[in-house]
Design an enzyme around this catalytic site. Structure first.
Site, PDB file in Angstrom:
ATOM      1  N   GLU A 186       0.801  -1.238   0.000  1.00 28.36           N
ATOM      2  CA  GLU A 186       0.000   0.000   0.000  1.00 28.36           C
ATOM      3  C   GLU A 186       0.830   1.284   0.000  1.00 28.36           C
ATOM      4  OE1 GLU A 186      -2.553  -0.405   3.408  1.00 28.36           O
ATOM      5  OE2 GLU A 186      -3.543  -2.184   2.623  1.00 28.36           O
ATOM      6  N   GLU A 230      -5.822 -11.123  -0.933  1.00 30.46           N
ATOM      7  CA  GLU A 230      -6.659 -10.902   0.268  1.00 30.46           C
ATOM      8  C   GLU A 230      -8.136 -10.936  -0.105  1.00 30.46           C
ATOM      9  OE1 GLU A 230      -5.361  -7.489   2.547  1.00 30.46           O
ATOM     10  OE2 GLU A 230      -3.268  -7.781   2.015  1.00 30.46           O
TER      11      GLU A 230
END
Ligand code: GLA
Length: 369
Positions: A164, A271
């Site tokens: 991220e 995920e």
């Protein structure tokens, strides 16, 4: 050939054809097969785990259905390295030993992340409590990467090196985290280089969410391409795939996978979960309508269709996708029970709260059976 022989052959062929085309269901499926077996020609099927997943019914389900795991939190820098001179190995050691005993692949998650509650402050402060220098922060990052990767060398086959680092703001490229403010883009480059030095056999990924958004997708593409073009060791993109009943659309996911595939690197779905509520990207306070948390037939149907569509596209991009990991095991527990709203029950996975296979499970199986 005698007439009865011909009809026997026709009958046998009809049985074979009908058993191939008939969708699998709890009644027709082989009792010992799990999701990983149905997908064995395609990619490993993984799941995010914590220490509770290694016991009892959860662990039995895990080993039956999955052949890869990702520690949900226990390798993150905050939990594993809370102080400069302290590592908490207990949970990560137990999870990796479990994987070894059960022949499961392990994805490491993650080496560099901005997230405040799981990234300790000590990294960014010097001994007087002032902002640490770039040299000091990078040295700490290097020590962290070598220490963790050496310990699990040969046992963790792939790592989310940077998690991220891209900004969610339209006009901002990299997230202005403490890492970035102190080190600039170098911390990303160095993290990949050190990870490669520490374990040259490990596959190294850049991992991010909202990768289906056209603006963010291009920034991820830009970052990964720039690393690759500069000769930085990077082997793939991790698509977090925290999705929902209303997104992504088929077109959006198809163009995302096709755009990333053109980089010629591996793609891992890292995920995956599909919330039964319309997607919201930011945490918020509870509203009156959040009290309606039942898993209605409408929510169930919308989730089934979204799971089916996702796996149809994963199948289409099977040459590029080399792993698909779900973010948690069953609807008994998911991080989405507390995000974006605290204490709002969600049902984002393929197993229900009693660990039974949901209808969406069979849709996913039937994509490849
Ligand atoms: C992000 C992180 C994960 C996890 C989830 C929420 O996706 O990459 O490690 O924290 O948020 O569980």
């Amino acid at each position: 050939m005698k007439k009865f022989q011909v009809s026997a052959i026709v009958l046998a062929a009809a049985i074979v054809i009908s058993s191939c085309s008939r969708p699998l269901s709890p009644q027709t499926a082989a009792p010992n097969k799990g999701l990983k077996d149905y997908y064995s020609k395609y990619f490993p099927i993984g799941v995010a785990v914590n220490i509770n997943s290694l016991r009892g019914a959860d662990s039995a389900l895990l080993v039956k259905e999955f052949n890869s795991i990702t520690p949900e939190n226990d390798l993150k820098i905050g939990p594993i390295h809370p102080r400069e001179d302290q590592y908490n190995w207990r949970n990560a050691d137990a999870i990796i030993a479990f994987a070894q005993r059960n022949n499961l692949k392990v994805r490491g998650h993650n080496l560099v992340w901005h997230y405040d509650s799981q990234t300790p402050r000590w990294i960014f402060e010097d001994k007087d409590g002032k902002q640490a220098s770039k040299e000091l922060v990078l040295q700490r990052l290097k020590d962290h990467i070598f220490t963790v990767m050496n310990r699990y060398k040969g046992k963790i086959y792939a790592w989310d090196v940077a998690n991220e680092v891209i900004s969610d703001k339209r006009d901002e490229y990299l997230r202005p985290s403490d890492w970035y403010k102190i080190c600039g883009e170098d911390y990303i480059i160095k993290a990949f280089q050190w990870a490669h030095e520490a374990d040259p056999a490990a596959l190294l990924f850049y991992n991010d969410y909202n990768e289906i958004d056209p603006v963010k997708r291009e920034k991820i593409h830009r970052l990964v391409k720039s690393l690759k073009d500069a000769g930085v060791p990077i082997h793939g993109i991790g698509l977090q795939a925290h999705w929902a009943i209303n997104e992504p659309s088929r077109g959006q996911l198809d163009s995302t996978l096709s755009r990333f595939a053109d980089l010629g690197l591996q793609l891992h779905i890292t995920e995956l979960d599909i919330s039964v509520y319309p997607k919201e990207h930011n945490a918020r306070d509870r509203k009156a309508e959040d009290a309606n948390t039942s898993f209605t037939p409408e929510r169930e149907q919308a989730q089934i269709e979204k799971y089916k569509m996702c796996f149809e596209l994963f199948k289409k991009y099977r040459k590029h996708i080399t792993s698909v990991t779900f973010w948690n095991l069953s609807d008994k527990y998911s991080w989405l029970d507390n995000f974006p709203v605290q204490n709002r029950k969600d049902y984002p996975l393929l197993f229900d709260q009693k660990l039974e296979r949901k209808k969406a499970y069979w849709e996913v199986v039937n994509v490849v059976k």
